[in-house]
Design a protein around this motif. Structure first.
Motif, short mmCIF file in Angstrom:
data_model
loop_
_atom_site.label_atom_id
_atom_site.label_comp_id
_atom_site.label_asym_id
_atom_site.label_seq_id
_atom_site.Cartn_x
_atom_site.Cartn_y
_atom_site.Cartn_z
N ASP A 60 0.70 -1.43 0.01
CA ASP A 60 0.00 0.17 0.13
C ASP A 60 0.75 1.20 0.08
OD1 ASP A 60 0.90 -0.28 2.74
OD2 ASP A 60 -1.10 -0.02 3.56
N VAL A 87 -11.75 -3.83 0.14
CA VAL A 87 -11.45 -4.80 -1.04
C VAL A 87 -11.58 -6.37 -0.64
CG1 VAL A 87 -9.02 -5.58 -2.11
CG2 VAL A 87 -9.60 -3.14 -1.59
N TYR A 136 -1.13 -2.12 -5.76
CA TYR A 136 -1.94 -1.52 -4.74
C TYR A 136 -2.80 -2.61 -4.41
CZ TYR A 136 -0.31 3.32 -5.02
OH TYR A 136 0.58 4.56 -4.97
N SER A 188 -5.93 -2.22 -3.78
CA SER A 188 -7.13 -1.90 -4.84
C SER A 188 -7.06 -2.52 -6.25
CB SER A 188 -7.41 -0.47 -4.79
OG SER A 188 -6.05 0.20 -5.60
N ASP A 189 -5.95 -3.02 -6.58
CA ASP A 189 -5.85 -3.63 -7.70
C ASP A 189 -6.06 -5.16 -7.74
OD1 ASP A 189 -4.97 -1.24 -9.03
OD2 ASP A 189 -2.88 -1.59 -8.65
#
Length: 127
Positions: free
Chosen positions: A51, A96, A67, A69-70
């Motif tokens: 992160d 997530v 990240y 979020s990916d």
């Protein structure tokens, strides 16, 4: 067995597909684990997850750091079968984690205090 069959068996072994795997974290245990998986040909590590903005899109062991979020996009794109995280990392936010529930993959949490051999056993059991 004729020499031709012997030679063919040695040269053209059926290849076992390595499962696509994501390692959460870029700390020492994560690095050691990914290195072990690559050297032992147990898995194809397709991404590291971290992160910190300064580590995003850098390469470790020839693998790109992305990240949290990916994560779901990476799982779908690479058809990832296993995501491995060390206990206590806490790099993946709750939103997530909720998004990941709709995807099909094995989530493995390892204890950073155990040896690489124990990690390998836990991972092989999950693959």
């Amino acid at each position: 067995m004729s020499w031709l069959h012997y030679l063919g068996a040695k040269l053209f072994k059926p290849s076992r597909l390595k499962p696509n795997t994501i390692v959460v974290g870029i700390d020492t245990p994560s690095y050691r684990l990914a290195s072990y998986l690559q050297q032992a040909h147990l898995a194809n590590v397709v991404a590291f997850i971290d992160d910190e903005p300064w580590s995003n899109r850098t390469d470790i062991l020839g693998v790109t750091v992305r990240y949290p979020s990916d994560l779901s996009a990476l799982i779908e794109r690479w058809q990832v079968t296993t995501v491995i995280e060390f206990d206590g990392n806490d790099l993946i936010p709750d939103n997530v984690r909720e998004e990941l529930k709709r995807l099909s993959f094995e989530y493995v949490v390892l204890d950073p205090a155990i040896t690489s051999d124990h990690w390998a056993q836990q991972i092989q059991d999950s693959l």
